[in-house]
Structure formats: C-alpha cells, structure tokens
Motif scaffolding. Structure first.
Motif, PDB file in Angstrom:
ATOM      1  N   PHE A 174      -4.247   4.899  -0.548  1.00 28.93           N
ATOM      2  CA  PHE A 174      -3.306   3.960  -0.253  1.00 28.93           C
ATOM      3  C   PHE A 174      -2.211   4.286   0.780  1.00 28.93           C
ATOM      4  CE2 PHE A 174      -4.067   1.919  -4.405  1.00 28.93           C
ATOM      5  CZ  PHE A 174      -4.448   0.739  -4.089  1.00 28.93           C
ATOM      6  N   CYS A 179       0.709  -1.163   0.182  1.00 26.21           N
ATOM      7  CA  CYS A 179       0.121  -0.090   0.014  1.00 26.21           C
ATOM      8  C   CYS A 179       0.900   1.371   0.016  1.00 26.21           C
ATOM      9  CB  CYS A 179      -0.946   0.012   1.009  1.00 26.21           C
ATOM     10  SG  CYS A 179      -2.284  -1.173   1.136  1.00 26.21           S
ATOM     11  N   ILE A 217      -3.659   3.919   4.196  1.00 25.43           N
ATOM     12  CA  ILE A 217      -3.722   2.356   4.750  1.00 25.43           C
ATOM     13  C   ILE A 217      -2.437   1.681   4.990  1.00 25.43           C
ATOM     14  CG2 ILE A 217      -4.398   0.159   3.816  1.00 25.43           C
ATOM     15  CD1 ILE A 217      -6.210   1.674   2.032  1.00 25.43           C
ATOM     16  N   GLY A 218      -1.313   2.301   4.150  1.00 25.65           N
ATOM     17  CA  GLY A 218       0.111   1.578   4.292  1.00 25.65           C
ATOM     18  C   GLY A 218       0.449   2.215   5.750  1.00 25.65           C
TER      19      GLY A 218
END
Lengths: 444, 172
Positions: free
Chosen positions: A103, A85, A106-107
C-alpha cells in the motif's frame, strides 16, 4: 464541491481520531498512528481544499480560463485513492492491517501522480498568463514546492516500505522529514494561501489591491527561504554528515519570518484601508487564522532560540496546521461555498427575478460562536501540547471537532438554501444545486 | 466541431502597414458554431488573445519561422442557440443608454447589478458598466442569454464593459 466535501470529511475524521487519543501526543510523534492523522490532515483536508480552491481561483487571479479542466477529476481520483493507500500502508506499519498489498508504494505513486496533474493544470493556466501578477507568482512558487514535496514524500514512502534502503541514497530518513514538513506547510500550503489571500481579501473588503513593495519583498524573501529548503537543504544532506540540514532550515526559517512579517504589514494595510466598513464572518474568522500564523511563527522562533524546537515541534506544527491553515480554510469555505452556490443557483435568473444576497445563504449570527469554539479549541490543544498534557489536548481536539462538524452542517444548509426565506428561495428558472457536484464547472 | 479551421492570413495587410483588426473580426463573425480560426501574423498578436478570449476563444500560438506566428483560436464555450451571434454586426452599436458604476461593490453584486440593468434594456440598446475587475463569471451568463459585449481592462485595474442586449427576452 467534491474536493471540499472530501476535504471536510477528512478533517472531521482526523479531529475525531485526535479527540479519541489516536496518535500523537499519546503515541510517538513519528509513530505510524501519528502519520495516519498527519497525512489525513495534510493531504485529505488541506491539500484537497487547496487544489479545489486553486482550480476556482487561479483563473480569477490571472484572468484566463483553466487549462485542461478534463484533468481535474483524475486529480481528485488519484489523490483520494492515493491517500487511502498511504493510510492503509501506515496501518500496515502499525500492525493494524495485515495484508501483503504494498500500500505504501501504491500510495507513494498515486499521490505524486495526482499532484503532478494538479500542478500541470494550474501551471499551464499560469503559464498562459505570463507575465504573472504578484498573487499568481506566490501560487507558482507554491506549486514548485508541491512538486519537490511530492517527490520527497514518495521517496519517504519507498524508504518506509523498505523498497529503497537509506544507504542507497546516502541520506537518513530523519533528515528528509523536516524538509518534507517545511515544504508542505511553509511552501505549498502557506505560500499558495498567502498568494490567493492577496487577491481575495482586498476583493471582499474593497481595499486597494495595487501591488505593494512590501508584498513584492514578502514574495522575494519567502521564495528565497523556500529555495533554501527545497534546493540547498537536500544538497546539505548529501554533502554533509547526513543528519538534519539545520543550516539550510535556519536560513530558510529566517527568510520565511521576514516574509511573514511583511505579509502581516500588508494585511494590516488592507484592513485599515478597506472601503467596506462592516466585515463579514469569513474575514473575522480569518483574523483568528492570522493570529494563529503569527503565534506559530513566534513560537517557532522562540523555541528555536531556546534550543527546544525538537521537543515541541509537534505543537508548532499543530498550531500552523489547525490554527493558521485549517482556520483559514474553514473560514474561507464559509465564503466560497455560499458564493459558488449563489452563482450556480441564481446566476441564470439574476436581473430577471429578485434574488437573495450571498450573505442570506448563511446565518452569520448563529455561526460566529462555532468559529470561536474552533479557535479556542486549537489554542487550548496547542497549550496542552506545550505543557505535555494529553488529556487536555483531547479536550481541545474535541472542541475543534464539534465546531468543525457544526460548520460543515451549516455549509450543507447553505448549499440546500435552507437559510433563504421561502419567498426568495427558488424563483422560477432557478434550480436547487446538487450537494456535492457543482454544475458551474461545466459552464465556465 | 466538424468544420475545418477558417484560415486567415493577415501578413500581407501587416506588411503593407495596414490594420487587420476589422478583417479578423469579420472572419470571427463568419465562423460557424464550434469552428476555429487559424490566423497567420507577422508577430504574436497578444492584444487579440484578450479580445477573442473575452468571446470564448482559447488561443494556441506557435512561431513558424521568419518571425511569423500561427495562432489557432478555438471556441471553448458552447456558442449557444442564440438568435444572433453575440459578436455579429459589430459596427452598429448605439451610444450607451445607461451607465452604471459597480467598482465599489463586493462580488457578486457588480454582476447582479449589471445583469439587472441589461435585462431592463430594450433589445439593441447598450449599457456601459464599470466593474472592479474582469468579470469572468459574467461572460458565460451574457453568452447564455445572447447578449453581445465589448470589454477592456482599465489602467487602474478596473474593467469597462459595454453590453448590447440581445434580441431574445428569455434564455433557453
């Protein structure tokens, strides 16, 4: 083994990207493309390798079984998915990937989750073994750095994605990046690696491994340096002008240099007082990594003294990551993989049937030149960065990539027992290990 | 895992100045496979953690007031289908019929040499081995083959282990 496999794959991809001229030095040092390569190396290669190795070695360091081994798989899942991510998020920033998925965020959540789980498993194992032996105290400090590092990383990911504005926390992003890098390379990775090496090097060289005063001072000085970076530097950022926390980093660097110097004395002591005269390839290759560590520390100090560290920080980081940490990682994988494979395959039959030696699982003569090529590539690439020669850098990076691929293939061969003579390969009762999933973990 | 923990209160023995070690070992030998031992003591019995840890038990201790401690020893390694419990009949250990010194060997040689020597024994005979350090990888191997062992860390960091060969000749 799965940790090591994902780690090696990440390293190969990162080296391939560098050889192809992706990111720094062709691009800017803080460009999203560079961040892709940097995090592929720092998380994908080095952190996964370190986690996998610590799950194996912390129980050996403290003579206690690993606590909550059920969390090990979630660690791998969180870190791998989080890294994917994060990289996707950087590609979004670079404009190479067009989706609305957040992303980076989320990462920036999955990665800290994975690291917190890893720190939990290892921390609880260490906690169960108090008072800690010295090597384990190094790992404990490394884990503490990992927690601060992951928090900072998550903060940076949120800043980059624009969810949090820099005004809200009164700190500029530029001030956090050096801290993030210093804690990652110096704290989590280097300090943990030093701790493990304090136990494993004497073990495999048969050197006396009683606690030495120099080792204790190396720990104290290194910890003081990391405290400066982890605690006082953020304080300096918040209270000060909001730029780079140069005072804390300079103090931290000074303590760190003392620690590395003392570590060097201990390494020389182990080597000189070893009872095993003939050293194996993993130790010889680790010598390249120790040389790179010394070179990186000297280079960093020299550049800082001349006021040129800003311009050449990329070369220092590259040398420390690939020469020291990467070189140490590759050379020790060359021991760890055959060792665990031996244990997994021949442990059940040892004493009953003739078994090969661990060294018979690898072909040291054939593999020595690959480590030579790897370190030569790293030093050429570092020189190219200092000289500002991107074409030469790609040449050096290609050499490291080739050497890494060759070593990875040799590790696969070791795991398939391909170097063992047919008569000894699979005595009755022994099974060929699976390539990626060691069955050993279940039995411990 | 379907047995409730076996309860053993050694506080009366300790308060009378007695030595509860044999009572504890008897209780351990009487445990069913997978059964835990709940021990009540007047102090945190740290030496016992090591002894039972070597036999595959994980310890969880908590203070229960008045300086007393409750420790739950849970078996973490499968007990295995051995013909005799590794720690059974702890009183009948003959003098070691062989002694080996593996302190100057590089892993995994100490373990390989030890196993080789153990397999050469007649069931019931014992072997004394001096190892460079606590052999974490050796314990599951001994357990899997049904051998019993007693081990202790030495002041110089090495480890002395006495292994008694189990009754079976082949592990499953």
């Amino acid at each position: 083994m799965a940790f090591f496999a994902v780690a090696l794959a990440s390293l190969l991809v990162a080296e391939g990207l560098m050889a192809a001229g992706y990111g720094f030095p062709a691009g800017a040092i803080d460009a999203p493309e560079t961040l892709v390569v940097v995090h592929l190396v720092a998380i994908g290669w080095l952190s996964l390798l370190m986690c996998g190795a610590l799950f194996q070695f912390v129980p050996v360091l403290v003579a206690q079984p690993l606590r909550r081994p059920v969390l090990v798989l979630p660690v791998l899942a969180c870190l791998t998915a989080g890294l994917a991510c994060l990289l996707a998020g950087f590609l979004q920033l670079a404009g190479d990937l067009e989706t609305d998925m957040p992303f980076l965020i989320i990462g920036g959540c999955l990665l800290p989750a994975g690291f917190v789980l890893a720190a939990w498993v290892l921390g609880e194992t260490l906690w169960s073994a108090r008072p800690l032996v010295l090597p384990a105290r190094f790992v404990a400090v490394g884990l503490a750095c990992l927690l601060v590092l992951a928090t900072l990383g998550s903060l940076l990911a949120h800043l980059r994605s624009g969810v949090i504005s820099a005004d809200a926390i009164a700190v500029r992003r530029g001030g956090l990046v050096p801290l993030h890098a210093a804690l990652g390379i110096g704290g989590w990775l280097t300090f943990s690696a030093i701790g493990v090496s304090y136990r494993l090097l004497p073990m495999f060289m048969l050197a006396p491994d009683r606690e030495r005063a120099t080792s204790r001072w190396a720990w104290a000085s290194g910890s003081a340096g990391l405290l400066a970076a982890a605690f006082f530097a953020p304080l300096e950022l918040v209270l000060g002008t909001g730029t780079i926390p140069s005072l804390s980093l300079a103090v931290g660097g000074a303590f760190g240099s003392v620690a590395l110097f003392l570590y060097g004395i201990d390494l020389a002591f182990f080597y000189r007082n070893r009872k095993r005269r003939q050293v194996e390839l993993n130790i010889k290759a680790a010598g390249g990594a120790f040389a790179a560590l010394a070179a990186a520390a000297l280079l960093c100090a020299a550049l800082a003294a001349c006021g040129m560290l800003d311009r050449h920080v990329g070369a220092v980081v590259y040398l420390a990551s690939f020469g020291w940490l990467g070189g140490l990682g590759l050379s020790q994988l060359y021991k760890i993989v055959p060792f665990l494979t031996w244990l997994e395959c021949y442990g059940p039959v040892m004493g009953r049937k003739p078994t090969p030696r661990v060294q018979d699982l690898v072909a040291e003569q054939r593999d020595g030149p690959w480590f030579g090529l790897y370190f030569a590539g790293v030093f050429v690439a570092t020189g190219a960065l200092l000289a500002g020669e991107p074409a030469l850098f790609r040449f050096g990076a290609t050499a490291t990539c080739l050497a890494t691929a060759a070593i990875a293939i040799e590790l696969v061969l070791a795991r398939r027992l391909a170097n063992v003579s047919a008569a000894l390969r699979l005595p009755e009762g022994a099974h060929l290990p699976r390539l990626f999933v060691a069955s050993l973990g279940n039995r411990r | 895992m379907d047995h409730p923990p076996y309860d053993l209160d050694v506080r009366p023995i300790l308060r009378e100045g007695g030595e509860p070690f044999s009572a504890i070992m008897e209780a351990v030998a009487a445990l069913a496979p997978g059964q835990s031992l709940r021990l009540l003591a007047t102090f945190k019995p740290l030496p016992l953690f090591q002894v039972l840890g070597a036999r595959g038990f994980e310890a969880a201790a908590r203070e229960i007031g008045n300086g007393d401690w409750e420790v739950l020893f849970t078996p973490v390694r499968p007990a295995g289908p051995q013909a005799e419990a590794p720690q059974g009949a702890s009183g009948e250990w003959p003098e070691p019929s062989q002694r080996i010194d593996c302190r100057d060997m590089v892993p995994p040689e100490p373990m390989a040499k030890t196993m080789e020597a153990v397999e050469a024994l007649v069931p019931g005979q014992t072997l004394e081995a001096l190892l460079p350090r606590e052999p974490r990888f050796l314990f599951p191997e001994l357990e899997g083959r049904g051998h019993a062992w007693k081990g202790e860390a030495q002041p110089d960091g090495s480890y002395r282990i006495v292994i008694r060969r189990g009754g079976r000749t082949e592990a499953t």
